[in-house]
Write a protein that holds these residues in place. Structure first.
Motif, PDB file in Angstrom:
ATOM      1  N   GLN A 111      43.464  38.113  35.534  1.00 20.79           N
ATOM      2  CA  GLN A 111      44.750  38.598  35.011  1.00 20.79           C
ATOM      3  C   GLN A 111      44.740  40.122  34.868  1.00 20.79           C
ATOM      4  O   GLN A 111      45.709  40.799  35.213  1.00 20.79           O
ATOM      5  CB  GLN A 111      45.075  37.918  33.682  1.00 20.79           C
ATOM      6  CG  GLN A 111      45.697  36.561  33.952  1.00 20.79           C
ATOM      7  CD  GLN A 111      45.766  35.624  32.760  1.00 20.79           C
ATOM      8  OE1 GLN A 111      45.811  34.423  32.940  1.00 20.79           O
ATOM      9  NE2 GLN A 111      45.765  36.165  31.557  1.00 20.79           N
ATOM     10  N   LYS A 112      43.641  40.649  34.395  1.00 17.08           N
ATOM     11  CA  LYS A 112      43.511  42.095  34.231  1.00 17.08           C
ATOM     12  C   LYS A 112      43.511  42.778  35.608  1.00 17.08           C
ATOM     13  O   LYS A 112      44.163  43.811  35.801  1.00 17.08           O
ATOM     14  CB  LYS A 112      42.212  42.393  33.475  1.00 17.08           C
ATOM     15  CG  LYS A 112      42.119  43.805  32.963  1.00 17.08           C
ATOM     16  CD  LYS A 112      41.039  43.913  31.904  1.00 17.08           C
ATOM     17  CE  LYS A 112      40.577  45.339  31.658  1.00 17.08           C
ATOM     18  NZ  LYS A 112      41.519  46.390  31.932  1.00 17.08           N
ATOM     19  N   LEU A 113      42.815  42.180  36.518  1.00 19.08           N
ATOM     20  CA  LEU A 113      42.749  42.704  37.884  1.00 19.08           C
ATOM     21  C   LEU A 113      44.143  42.745  38.501  1.00 19.08           C
ATOM     22  O   LEU A 113      44.555  43.741  39.100  1.00 19.08           O
ATOM     23  CB  LEU A 113      41.834  41.763  38.684  1.00 19.08           C
ATOM     24  CG  LEU A 113      41.268  42.159  40.022  1.00 19.08           C
ATOM     25  CD1 LEU A 113      40.592  43.502  39.947  1.00 19.08           C
ATOM     26  CD2 LEU A 113      40.266  41.093  40.444  1.00 19.08           C
ATOM     27  N   ASP A 114      44.864  41.692  38.336  1.00 15.94           N
ATOM     28  CA  ASP A 114      46.228  41.597  38.862  1.00 15.94           C
ATOM     29  C   ASP A 114      47.104  42.692  38.246  1.00 15.94           C
ATOM     30  O   ASP A 114      47.823  43.406  38.947  1.00 15.94           O
ATOM     31  CB  ASP A 114      46.780  40.207  38.526  1.00 15.94           C
ATOM     32  CG  ASP A 114      48.214  40.046  38.981  1.00 15.94           C
ATOM     33  OD1 ASP A 114      48.531  40.516  40.084  1.00 15.94           O
ATOM     34  OD2 ASP A 114      49.012  39.464  38.224  1.00 15.94           O
ATOM     35  N   ALA A 115      47.003  42.859  36.919  1.00 15.08           N
ATOM     36  CA  ALA A 115      47.851  43.828  36.226  1.00 15.08           C
ATOM     37  C   ALA A 115      47.446  45.271  36.551  1.00 15.08           C
ATOM     38  O   ALA A 115      48.306  46.125  36.760  1.00 15.08           O
ATOM     39  CB  ALA A 115      47.767  43.586  34.717  1.00 15.08           C
ATOM     40  N   ASP A 116      46.150  45.544  36.622  1.00 18.82           N
ATOM     41  CA  ASP A 116      45.690  46.933  36.746  1.00 18.82           C
ATOM     42  C   ASP A 116      45.566  47.402  38.183  1.00 18.82           C
ATOM     43  O   ASP A 116      45.652  48.585  38.469  1.00 18.82           O
ATOM     44  CB  ASP A 116      44.307  47.109  36.088  1.00 18.82           C
ATOM     45  CG  ASP A 116      44.367  46.896  34.583  1.00 18.82           C
ATOM     46  OD1 ASP A 116      45.480  46.713  34.070  1.00 18.82           O
ATOM     47  OD2 ASP A 116      43.300  46.920  33.949  1.00 18.82           O
ATOM     48  N   TYR A 117      45.297  46.493  39.111  1.00 18.60           N
ATOM     49  CA  TYR A 117      44.947  46.914  40.472  1.00 18.60           C
ATOM     50  C   TYR A 117      45.808  46.237  41.532  1.00 18.60           C
ATOM     51  O   TYR A 117      45.979  46.761  42.620  1.00 18.60           O
ATOM     52  CB  TYR A 117      43.445  46.625  40.711  1.00 18.60           C
ATOM     53  CG  TYR A 117      42.905  47.104  42.027  1.00 18.60           C
ATOM     54  CD1 TYR A 117      42.892  48.466  42.355  1.00 18.60           C
ATOM     55  CD2 TYR A 117      42.393  46.202  42.967  1.00 18.60           C
ATOM     56  CE1 TYR A 117      42.388  48.903  43.568  1.00 18.60           C
ATOM     57  CE2 TYR A 117      41.880  46.637  44.178  1.00 18.60           C
ATOM     58  CZ  TYR A 117      41.880  47.987  44.476  1.00 18.60           C
ATOM     59  OH  TYR A 117      41.373  48.411  45.679  1.00 18.60           O
ATOM     60  N   ALA A 118      46.365  45.099  41.193  1.00 20.70           N
ATOM     61  CA  ALA A 118      47.237  44.335  42.112  1.00 20.70           C
ATOM     62  C   ALA A 118      46.668  44.231  43.527  1.00 20.70           C
ATOM     63  O   ALA A 118      47.274  44.682  44.490  1.00 20.70           O
ATOM     64  CB  ALA A 118      48.633  44.955  42.136  1.00 20.70           C
ATOM     65  N   PRO A 119      45.484  43.643  43.653  1.00 18.47           N
ATOM     66  CA  PRO A 119      44.911  43.531  44.998  1.00 18.47           C
ATOM     67  C   PRO A 119      45.683  42.523  45.850  1.00 18.47           C
ATOM     68  O   PRO A 119      46.349  41.628  45.324  1.00 18.47           O
ATOM     69  CB  PRO A 119      43.491  43.017  44.729  1.00 18.47           C
ATOM     70  CG  PRO A 119      43.538  42.375  43.403  1.00 18.47           C
ATOM     71  CD  PRO A 119      44.662  42.987  42.632  1.00 18.47           C
ATOM     72  N   GLY A 165      44.516  47.759  55.906  1.00 24.59           N
ATOM     73  CA  GLY A 165      45.389  48.415  54.932  1.00 24.59           C
ATOM     74  C   GLY A 165      45.667  47.607  53.682  1.00 24.59           C
ATOM     75  O   GLY A 165      46.611  47.887  52.944  1.00 24.59           O
ATOM     76  N   LYS A 166      44.852  46.597  53.419  1.00 27.22           N
ATOM     77  CA  LYS A 166      45.072  45.762  52.220  1.00 27.22           C
ATOM     78  C   LYS A 166      44.145  46.202  51.095  1.00 27.22           C
ATOM     79  O   LYS A 166      43.077  46.754  51.332  1.00 27.22           O
ATOM     80  CB  LYS A 166      44.787  44.292  52.543  1.00 27.22           C
ATOM     81  CG  LYS A 166      45.495  43.747  53.764  1.00 27.22           C
ATOM     82  CD  LYS A 166      46.940  43.490  53.502  1.00 27.22           C
ATOM     83  CE  LYS A 166      47.597  42.810  54.703  1.00 27.22           C
ATOM     84  NZ  LYS A 166      49.048  42.913  54.651  1.00 27.22           N
ATOM     85  N   ARG A 167      44.578  45.889  49.908  1.00 28.10           N
ATOM     86  CA  ARG A 167      43.741  46.179  48.733  1.00 28.10           C
ATOM     87  C   ARG A 167      42.874  44.953  48.435  1.00 28.10           C
ATOM     88  O   ARG A 167      43.383  43.839  48.347  1.00 28.10           O
ATOM     89  CB  ARG A 167      44.632  46.469  47.511  1.00 28.10           C
ATOM     90  CG  ARG A 167      45.387  47.774  47.638  1.00 28.10           C
ATOM     91  CD  ARG A 167      46.563  47.786  46.703  1.00 28.10           C
ATOM     92  NE  ARG A 167      46.176  48.000  45.312  1.00 28.10           N
ATOM     93  CZ  ARG A 167      45.973  49.191  44.777  1.00 28.10           C
ATOM     94  NH1 ARG A 167      46.086  50.277  45.520  1.00 28.10           N
ATOM     95  NH2 ARG A 167      45.675  49.329  43.504  1.00 28.10           N
ATOM     96  N   VAL A 168      41.593  45.215  48.274  1.00 29.80           N
ATOM     97  CA  VAL A 168      40.644  44.116  48.079  1.00 29.80           C
ATOM     98  C   VAL A 168      39.810  44.370  46.829  1.00 29.80           C
ATOM     99  O   VAL A 168      39.397  45.495  46.565  1.00 29.80           O
ATOM    100  CB  VAL A 168      39.688  43.992  49.290  1.00 29.80           C
ATOM    101  CG1 VAL A 168      38.674  42.873  49.080  1.00 29.80           C
ATOM    102  CG2 VAL A 168      40.473  43.741  50.573  1.00 29.80           C
ATOM    103  N   ALA A 169      39.579  43.332  46.071  1.00 36.15           N
ATOM    104  CA  ALA A 169      38.641  43.408  44.950  1.00 36.15           C
ATOM    105  C   ALA A 169      37.624  42.290  45.106  1.00 36.15           C
ATOM    106  O   ALA A 169      37.931  41.227  45.643  1.00 36.15           O
ATOM    107  CB  ALA A 169      39.390  43.258  43.629  1.00 36.15           C
TER     108      ALA A 169
END
Ligand SMILES: Nc1nc2c(ncn2[C@@H]2O[C@H](COP(=O)(O)OP(=O)(O)OP(=O)(O)O)[C@@H](O)[C@H]2O)c(=O)[nH]1
Ligand SMILES: [Mg+2]
Length: 199
Positions: free
Chosen positions: A77-85, A29-33
């Protein structure tokens, strides 16, 4: 956001491990990038991404470890802001020095990283040669590891596995080293060694 860096020479098994880890973490159930140098090159295709419900972000035009350190930081930084994995997996090119990637991370200004871990995958079939001809790179990959996985245990002779173990322990005596056949699937134990915060 936790960060997991896969280090290891070309063809050592980084993508094979990354995809299985991603799958296991998504199943919980975690978000992964996944951050890779080039999606096609990494063998992570769109179908697989959809299947795993993963976000795969590509760093174009170069190698994460050299020209793209700034790009890596801004992408994180963009990943953190847009997707918060919950977890970001980074698979740089096999020729990347993990030290350079780790060196860039202090410049990251997003949500603080909850953990960062470098897992190095060694190919026992080629390690004894690579350590002779690519000495500084292979030393760095071993020395910067928080955990070392010697893959292809199904293909290697026991002497090759023993040599790889010795090389790993000589250059990084402080971390756990495990031999595995990465095509056989992740055992719960191996998963917790790669992603300790998950359990
Ligand atoms: N038999 C066997 N094959 C493996 C194992 N690990 C990886 N492979 C195979 O080795 C090949 C390379 O694996 P990848 O996961 O693509 O390696 P990589 O480190 O991502 O390669 P690059 O991204 O090109 O540097 C693939 O054909 C894998 O199926 C293993 O433990 N056993
Ligand atoms: Mg790969």
């Amino acid at each position: 956001m936790h960060l997991l860096l896969f280090s290891g020479f070309l063809g050592s098994g980084k993508t094979t491990l990354a995809v299985q880890v991603a799958q296991a973490v998504v199943e919980r159930g975690k978000r992964v990038a996944i951050l890779v140098n080039e999606i096609g090159e990494a063998g992570i295709d769109n179908q697989l991404m959809r299947q795993l419900d993963l976000n795969v972000w590509e760093l174009l035009n170069g190698c994460i470890c050299c020209t793209l350190s700034a790009d890596l930081v801004s992408t994180l930084q963009k990943l953190d802001a847009d997707y918060a994995p919950d977890l970001v997996l980074i698979e740089p090119s096999g020729a990347a020095d993990p030290h350079s990637v780790l060196h860039a991370l202090p410049y990251y200004r997003g949500r603080p990283l909850e953990s960062q871990r470098c897992v190095t995958i060694l190919d026992p079939l080629r390690l004894h040669v690579l350590i002779e001809v690519m000495t500084p790179l292979i030393h760095s990959q071993i020395q910067n590891a928080d955990f070392i996985l010697i893959g292809k245990s199904d293909l290697a002779q026991s002497e090759e596995l023993e040599t790889a173990l010795q090389i790993a322990r000589t250059h990084n005596p402080f971390v756990d080293v495990v031999c595995a056949d990465l095509t056989a699937g992740l055992t719960p134990e191996l998963l917790s060694q790669v992603v300790p915060w998950l359990s």
